[in-house]
Enzyme design. Structure first.
Site, mmCIF file in Angstrom:
data_model
loop_
_atom_site.group_PDB
_atom_site.id
_atom_site.type_symbol
_atom_site.label_atom_id
_atom_site.label_comp_id
_atom_site.label_asym_id
_atom_site.label_seq_id
_atom_site.Cartn_x
_atom_site.Cartn_y
_atom_site.Cartn_z
ATOM 1 N N GLY A 225 35.471 -43.221 -21.117
ATOM 2 C CA GLY A 225 36.275 -43.164 -22.330
ATOM 3 C C GLY A 225 36.790 -41.755 -22.552
ATOM 4 O O GLY A 225 36.920 -40.966 -21.601
ATOM 5 N N SER A 226 37.061 -41.431 -23.804
ATOM 6 C CA SER A 226 37.692 -40.148 -24.117
ATOM 7 C C SER A 226 36.672 -38.996 -24.093
ATOM 8 O O SER A 226 35.463 -39.213 -24.269
ATOM 9 C CB SER A 226 38.338 -40.231 -25.503
ATOM 10 O OG SER A 226 37.345 -40.506 -26.466
ATOM 11 N N GLU A 245 32.665 -40.612 -17.485
ATOM 12 C CA GLU A 245 33.967 -40.752 -16.812
ATOM 13 C C GLU A 245 35.021 -40.586 -17.898
ATOM 14 O O GLU A 245 35.269 -41.518 -18.671
ATOM 15 C CB GLU A 245 34.076 -42.142 -16.158
ATOM 16 C CG GLU A 245 33.045 -42.409 -15.070
ATOM 17 C CD GLU A 245 33.330 -41.659 -13.780
ATOM 18 O OE1 GLU A 245 34.454 -41.152 -13.618
ATOM 19 O OE2 GLU A 245 32.419 -41.579 -12.946
ATOM 20 N N LEU A 246 35.621 -39.400 -17.980
ATOM 21 C CA LEU A 246 36.442 -39.074 -19.146
ATOM 22 C C LEU A 246 37.928 -38.935 -18.782
ATOM 23 O O LEU A 246 38.368 -39.421 -17.765
ATOM 24 C CB LEU A 246 35.875 -37.809 -19.804
ATOM 25 C CG LEU A 246 34.347 -37.883 -20.079
ATOM 26 C CD1 LEU A 246 33.837 -36.581 -20.660
ATOM 27 C CD2 LEU A 246 33.988 -39.049 -20.977
ATOM 28 N N CYS A 279 43.425 -43.436 -16.630
ATOM 29 C CA CYS A 279 42.861 -42.086 -16.764
ATOM 30 C C CYS A 279 43.446 -41.128 -15.735
ATOM 31 O O CYS A 279 43.432 -39.923 -15.946
ATOM 32 C CB CYS A 279 41.349 -42.143 -16.650
ATOM 33 S SG CYS A 279 40.806 -43.067 -15.215
ATOM 34 N N GLU A 373 45.956 -35.187 -23.184
ATOM 35 C CA GLU A 373 46.063 -36.453 -22.448
ATOM 36 C C GLU A 373 47.027 -37.364 -23.196
ATOM 37 O O GLU A 373 46.797 -37.714 -24.353
ATOM 38 C CB GLU A 373 44.690 -37.113 -22.341
ATOM 39 C CG GLU A 373 44.758 -38.423 -21.581
ATOM 40 C CD GLU A 373 43.402 -39.096 -21.414
ATOM 41 O OE1 GLU A 373 42.612 -39.119 -22.376
ATOM 42 O OE2 GLU A 373 43.156 -39.619 -20.311
HETATM 43 P P1 NAD Z 1 37.306 -44.198 -26.488
HETATM 44 O O1 NAD Z 1 36.567 -42.961 -26.120
HETATM 45 O O2 NAD Z 1 37.995 -44.242 -27.777
HETATM 46 O O3 NAD Z 1 36.308 -45.453 -26.481
HETATM 47 C C1 NAD Z 1 35.535 -45.767 -25.345
HETATM 48 C C2 NAD Z 1 34.323 -46.590 -25.780
HETATM 49 O O4 NAD Z 1 33.467 -45.772 -26.581
HETATM 50 C C3 NAD Z 1 34.671 -47.810 -26.629
HETATM 51 O O5 NAD Z 1 33.833 -48.878 -26.258
HETATM 52 C C4 NAD Z 1 34.352 -47.337 -28.035
HETATM 53 O O6 NAD Z 1 34.058 -48.393 -28.917
HETATM 54 C C5 NAD Z 1 33.113 -46.489 -27.762
HETATM 55 N N1 NAD Z 1 32.769 -45.516 -28.810
HETATM 56 C C6 NAD Z 1 33.576 -44.946 -29.734
HETATM 57 N N2 NAD Z 1 32.865 -44.103 -30.512
HETATM 58 C C7 NAD Z 1 31.593 -44.128 -30.061
HETATM 59 C C8 NAD Z 1 30.392 -43.456 -30.433
HETATM 60 N N3 NAD Z 1 30.361 -42.576 -31.427
HETATM 61 N N4 NAD Z 1 29.265 -43.723 -29.737
HETATM 62 C C9 NAD Z 1 29.266 -44.585 -28.703
HETATM 63 N N5 NAD Z 1 30.380 -45.258 -28.310
HETATM 64 C C10 NAD Z 1 31.524 -45.019 -28.969
HETATM 65 O O7 NAD Z 1 38.317 -44.480 -25.271
HETATM 66 P P2 NAD Z 1 39.461 -45.589 -25.137
HETATM 67 O O8 NAD Z 1 40.578 -45.253 -26.064
HETATM 68 O O9 NAD Z 1 38.875 -46.955 -25.170
HETATM 69 O O10 NAD Z 1 39.920 -45.334 -23.619
HETATM 70 C C11 NAD Z 1 40.796 -44.333 -23.248
HETATM 71 C C12 NAD Z 1 40.056 -43.127 -22.703
HETATM 72 O O11 NAD Z 1 39.223 -43.492 -21.608
HETATM 73 C C13 NAD Z 1 41.010 -42.095 -22.140
HETATM 74 O O12 NAD Z 1 40.612 -40.811 -22.528
HETATM 75 C C14 NAD Z 1 40.872 -42.277 -20.636
HETATM 76 O O13 NAD Z 1 41.222 -41.159 -19.873
HETATM 77 C C15 NAD Z 1 39.436 -42.604 -20.519
HETATM 78 N N6 NAD Z 1 39.172 -43.272 -19.229
HETATM 79 C C16 NAD Z 1 38.524 -42.582 -18.244
HETATM 80 C C17 NAD Z 1 38.311 -43.193 -17.006
HETATM 81 C C18 NAD Z 1 37.590 -42.475 -15.887
HETATM 82 O O14 NAD Z 1 37.164 -43.139 -14.964
HETATM 83 N N7 NAD Z 1 37.435 -41.171 -15.926
HETATM 84 C C19 NAD Z 1 38.747 -44.492 -16.792
HETATM 85 C C20 NAD Z 1 39.413 -45.148 -17.834
HETATM 86 C C21 NAD Z 1 39.604 -44.537 -19.049
#
Ligand code: NAD
Length: 471
Positions: A225-226, A245-246, A279, A373
């Site tokens: 995620g982010s 994995e960010l 990502c 990003e």
């Molecule tokens: P996000 O970080 O908003 O959410 C990811 C997950 O985290 C979701 O399930 C969300 O509900 C959960 N979450 C949110 N707050 C939380 C907390 N406080 N504690 C625990 N979990 C929490 O990301 P998104 O908008 O769903 O996805 C986009 C991001 O993911 C982009 O930054 C992208 O680059 C990244 N990404 C990285 C990869 C990689 O392999 N490096 C792959 C795909 C996406």
């Protein structure tokens, strides 16, 4: 759909709409889990971890192998579901199912290859007569938290290795895209996974994330995620293993001697797939003077020719963004860059969650379109005087996930691999390419640890050292 915990599909009074981002229509609902559900789910997984630990590698392999077969038989149905909840075009939705089946199949392969090593203890002072070897054992309970953009394959990259490694697993899919993960749970159960070994909780990370991250019975958190959320999870996790994995703002360097036709094909393919919500999307093209203008001339009609709209309609190349608020942000960043001196060559208009694919020239590194990003369908081109400046610009970011270079010069390509600080490097392709068996993961703020079943299993098992004290 229902969520799954304590070996049962569960309803809750409070439900969350799952929306098709193109038309904003809710087409299903899921329960909103609470922190109490997290505690209950982990209670169940404690028992599940015991069951998994007792299971043989062959049994784990067979469950995963069967799940992969079941997935391949349902490509059309699950592909349509992915496209409907996430917004990617149908061809990309179906491709994701095939890739996720491959990820589960690779995990099945790796379940049978978890080995330790024998150590020559007689090479140590006082080690005569002793034999040492390592054992790899499951961590116990893995928590997997996943983003919206690959709602099946990124879940498969966590569930497959967790099961292959002999663990019980809690999955918390993204709030906007929970259905694909629930389908995978359904398939794993059908393939014979013991129901106590898995839980899937639906709901916002802001309400259940802390309960997951602070439960000490969970030994490993694997998050995609982010950066912002990743850092918050690391702060909350305490003494747990973490894989992060960010995000990224991935660069593509184009040198004067590049093959222009290949560059334009790769830029479109790696900049606009999944409406730029990958990502490793190509966000920043950095071109040297001898090719810069020709590149813009050739690229502009290709980007302008992409059809944006309903992801389920034939002929659409670029679907909506996952939320209208993201489309607004992307259109704002494009407008802001053009107000501050970038040349908008096409696109950038927004209607609902759909943003017309955009190409910008004269993008400077301090514009948000370049330094943050973007996660949207726009590519910015920046001129660099030479390879030195191109590499410096590529590295001028806190991220380090993936980068590409186009050149026919082997020395320049090798210099790029040594000097650009990213976990994945592509010569003569854009930054967006992944085989699911590769070690995949970022440097710098793009993360910690690697995915790809073989590498994820290493992070989901622990090493024990055994010494036999012979005479
Ligand atoms: P996000 O970080 O908003 O959410 C990811 C997950 O985290 C979701 O399930 C969300 O509900 C959960 N979450 C949110 N707050 C939380 C907390 N406080 N504690 C625990 N979990 C929490 O990301 P998104 O908008 O769903 O996805 C986009 C991001 O993911 C982009 O930054 C992208 O680059 C990244 N990404 C990285 C990869 C990689 O392999 N490096 C792959 C795909 C996406």
């Amino acid at each position: 759909m229902k969520m799954f915990l304590k070996s049962e599909w569960a309803e809750r009074d409070t439900r969350i709409d799952v929306v098709n981002p193109f038309n904003g229509e809710a087409f299903d609902t899921v329960p909103e889990a609470t922190p109490a559900d997290v505690t209950a789910a982990v209670d169940g997984l404690v028992e599940g971890a015991k069951v998994m630990r007792a299971m043989t590698a062959l049994e784990r392999c067979e469950i995963l192998r069967k799940a992969a077969t079941l997935m391949r038989a349902r490509v059309d149905e699950i592909g349509t579901l992915i496209s409907t909840e996430e917004g990617k075009i149908l061809a990309e939705g179906k491709l994701e199912v095939s890739r996720a089946a491959e990820t589960i199949d690779l995990s099945a392969d790796e379940a049978r290859r978890i080995t330790g090593e024998v150590l020559p203890l007689d090479a140590a002072p006082g080690g005569a007569g002793k034999l040492g070897f390592t054992l790899r054992v499951p961590v116990g309970i893995v928590a997997a938290i996943t983003p919206f953009n690959f709602p099946l394959n990124l879940v498969a990259h966590k569930l497959g290795p967790a099961i292959a490694g002999g663990n019980a697993v809690l999955i918390k899919p993204a709030t906007d895209t929970p259905l694909s993960a629930l389908k995978l749970v359904e398939i794993l159960l059908e393939a014979g996974l013991p129901p106590e070994a898995i839980a899937c909780l639906t709901g916002p990370g802001s309400s259940i994330g802390a309960a997951i991250c602070t439960d000490d019975r969970i030994r490993k958190i694997t998050f995609t995620g982010s950066v912002e959320v990743g850092k918050a999870i690391c702060r909350a996790a305490g003494l747990k293993r973490v894989t992060m994995e960010l995000g990224s703002n991935s660069p593509l360097i184009v040198l004067d001697d590049a093959d222009l036709a290949k560059v334009t094909t790769a830029t479109v393919a790696t900049g606009f797939a999944n409406a730029g919500q990958v990502c490793i999307s190509c966000q920043r093209v950095i071109a040297t003077p001898g090719i810069h203008d020709n590149l813009l001339d050739e690229l502009q009609p290709l980007v302008a020719g992409l059809t944006a709209g309903d992801q389920l309609a034939e002929g659409t190349n670029v679907g909506p963004l996952v939320r209208e608020s993201d489309a607004t942000r992307v259109a704002d960043w494009v407008r802001e860059a053009s107000t501050n001196g970038a040349r908008l060559l096409c696109g950038g208009e927004r209607e609902g969650a759909v943003v017309q694919p955009a190409l910008l020239a004269d993008v400077s590194p301090d514009m948000r379109l370049s330094c943050d990003e973007l996660f949207g369908p726009a590519v910015g081109v920046t001129r660099a005087a030479n390879i030195d400046e191109a590499i410096a610009l590529a590295n001028d970011t806190p991220y380090g996930l993936s980068a590409g270079i186009f050149t026919e010069n082997l020395d320049a390509a090798l210099r790029f691999t040594r000097e650009v600080d990213c976990g994945n490097l592509h010569i003569n392709w854009g930054p967006m390419w992944r085989a699911d068996l590769m070690p995949y993961g970022g440097l710098k703020d793009s993360g910690l640890g690697k995915e790809g079943p073989k590498y994820a299993i290493e992070e989901m098992t622990e090493t024990k050292m055994v010494v036999i004290h012979g005479q």
